[in-house]
Motif scaffolding. Structure first.
Motif, PDB file in Angstrom:
ATOM      1  N   SER A   1       0.826  -1.210   0.000  1.00 27.04           N
ATOM      2  CA  SER A   1       0.000   0.000   0.000  1.00 27.04           C
ATOM      3  C   SER A   1       0.857   1.255   0.000  1.00 27.04           C
ATOM      4  O   SER A   1       0.534   2.240  -0.674  1.00 27.04           O
ATOM      5  CB  SER A   1      -0.938   0.004   1.213  1.00 27.04           C
ATOM      6  OG  SER A   1      -1.882  -1.044   1.128  1.00 27.04           O
TER       7      SER A   1
ATOM      8  N   ILE B   1      -9.581  -1.960  -0.932  1.00 26.39           N
ATOM      9  CA  ILE B   1      -8.734  -2.608  -1.928  1.00 26.39           C
ATOM     10  C   ILE B   1      -9.185  -4.061  -2.076  1.00 26.39           C
ATOM     11  O   ILE B   1      -9.115  -4.837  -1.121  1.00 26.39           O
ATOM     12  CB  ILE B   1      -7.247  -2.573  -1.515  1.00 26.39           C
ATOM     13  CG1 ILE B   1      -6.840  -1.158  -1.049  1.00 26.39           C
ATOM     14  CG2 ILE B   1      -6.378  -3.069  -2.657  1.00 26.39           C
ATOM     15  CD1 ILE B   1      -7.028  -0.073  -2.083  1.00 26.39           C
TER      16      ILE B   1
ATOM     17  N   TYR C   1      -6.521   2.288  -5.286  1.00 24.66           N
ATOM     18  CA  TYR C   1      -5.407   3.064  -4.719  1.00 24.66           C
ATOM     19  C   TYR C   1      -5.361   4.476  -5.298  1.00 24.66           C
ATOM     20  O   TYR C   1      -5.089   5.445  -4.580  1.00 24.66           O
ATOM     21  CB  TYR C   1      -4.081   2.353  -4.968  1.00 24.66           C
ATOM     22  CG  TYR C   1      -3.762   1.245  -3.995  1.00 24.66           C
ATOM     23  CD1 TYR C   1      -3.639   1.509  -2.627  1.00 24.66           C
ATOM     24  CD2 TYR C   1      -3.577  -0.067  -4.438  1.00 24.66           C
ATOM     25  CE1 TYR C   1      -3.337   0.491  -1.734  1.00 24.66           C
ATOM     26  CE2 TYR C   1      -3.270  -1.083  -3.554  1.00 24.66           C
ATOM     27  CZ  TYR C   1      -3.151  -0.804  -2.202  1.00 24.66           C
ATOM     28  OH  TYR C   1      -2.855  -1.811  -1.298  1.00 24.66           O
TER      29      TYR C   1
ATOM     30  N   THR D   1      -8.009  -3.714   3.119  1.00 23.81           N
ATOM     31  CA  THR D   1      -7.345  -4.458   2.042  1.00 23.81           C
ATOM     32  C   THR D   1      -7.840  -5.904   1.972  1.00 23.81           C
ATOM     33  O   THR D   1      -8.422  -6.419   2.929  1.00 23.81           O
ATOM     34  CB  THR D   1      -5.821  -4.467   2.247  1.00 23.81           C
ATOM     35  OG1 THR D   1      -5.531  -4.976   3.558  1.00 23.81           O
ATOM     36  CG2 THR D   1      -5.243  -3.057   2.131  1.00 23.81           C
TER      37      THR D   1
ATOM     38  N   VAL E   1      -4.002   0.211   8.060  1.00 24.98           N
ATOM     39  CA  VAL E   1      -4.320  -0.838   7.088  1.00 24.98           C
ATOM     40  C   VAL E   1      -4.820  -2.067   7.836  1.00 24.98           C
ATOM     41  O   VAL E   1      -4.190  -2.534   8.789  1.00 24.98           O
ATOM     42  CB  VAL E   1      -3.069  -1.206   6.253  1.00 24.98           C
ATOM     43  CG1 VAL E   1      -3.427  -2.262   5.202  1.00 24.98           C
ATOM     44  CG2 VAL E   1      -2.491   0.041   5.587  1.00 24.98           C
TER      45      VAL E   1
END
Length: 272
Positions: free
Chosen positions: A19, A209, A238, A179, A141
């Motif tokens: 990321s 994501i 992203y 993610t 994240v």
């Protein structure tokens, strides 16, 4: 004014480094001067993801300890000239980092770049706290699974207590990057859904994501997914996240599900 961004999480393997690389490349292709800094001393993976492992001569520890100048350690990306890397050391440990040395390096980087993106090691130990120490903005994240979300909640607590801003009575601006999300699996109850994660962590959502082989393929090729496969679903997510970091208001869409989350999420949650 330069912004210091830390990409962090409590749990390893959630996609911090990929990321960091993807967002750094996205911001750089949008015309910003960006440096990504690897704080994972002893492991050093960001240079691999960036495809710069053979170009490392000096590293963050060398600069912190005064063995090399910053300009000697910075590696300019060959694909995007506004993107640079400051790699970590693979042969030292995190105790080689000092508060004063990190402060000096971050200060120098802020004079040269628009964005200083710090790739934090996982966990709550010294390397992680130093990576977030001077942050203006934090991206937490997490994967949509219970242990990852629980560990991210601990990181949010550190951001509110162990940073320079916290000591001044201010708050680091926090964002969530979800993610490896799979809408079908979430629908079957095999992973947490987006509302569950937001309810637990209570910070604004920066991006979702999707689970994709494109991310792994790009990492293995030594290229951020936003450069290697710019039209892929994760790359588009992203790019949108990078635009939001730059202040744009974009509709949030669940990958493979066109249901809009814009009003629900951005209307409900104020920025931290």
């Amino acid at each position: 004014m330069a912004k210091v961004l830390v990409v962090t999480s409590g749990k390893g393997g959630v996609g911090k480094t990929t990321s960091t690389a993807a967002l750094g490349a996205a911001l750089a292709t949008a015309g910003k001067d960006v440096v990504v800094v690897d704080f994972d001393v002893g492991l050093r993976n960001l240079d691999l993801v960036m495809g710069a492992e053979r170009r490392v001569v000096y590293d963050l520890i060398n600069v912190v300890q005064g063995d090399a100048k910053l300009v000697q350690a910075l590696i300019r990306d060959k694909r995007v000239p506004t993107l640079s890397l400051l790699p970590a050391s693979q042969t030292r440990d995190k105790d080689a980092l000092t508060d004063e040395g990190v402060e000096k390096v971050i200060g120098e980087l802020k004079e040269k770049f628009d964005w200083v993106i710090c790739d934090s090691p996982a966990g709550i130990e010294r390397g992680a706290t130093l990576a977030m120490r001077h942050a203006d903005i934090a991206i937490v994240v997490t994967n949509p699974e219970v242990s990852s979300v629980r560990d991210s909640d601990r990181i949010i607590g550190l951001l509110d207590s162990k940073t320079e801003k916290a000591e001044k009575g201010e708050r680091v601006q926090k964002h969530l990057l979800l993610t490896r999300f799979d809408a079908a699996r979430a629908g079957r109850g095999e992973m947490l859904n987006i509302d569950d994660v937001l309810e637990i962590l209570s910070i604004p959502l920066l991006g979702i994501i999707p689970e994709s082989t494109e991310v792994l393929r790009a990492s293995n090729l030594g290229s951020p997914v936003t450069l290697n496969a710019p039209l892929s679903a994760p790359a588009r997510a992203y790019f949108d996240a990078a635009k939001r970091l730059n202040g744009e208001s974009l509709e949030m869409v669940i990958p493979r599900d066109r249901k809009s989350l814009f009003g629900k999420i951005f209307g409900r949650r104020a920025a931290a």
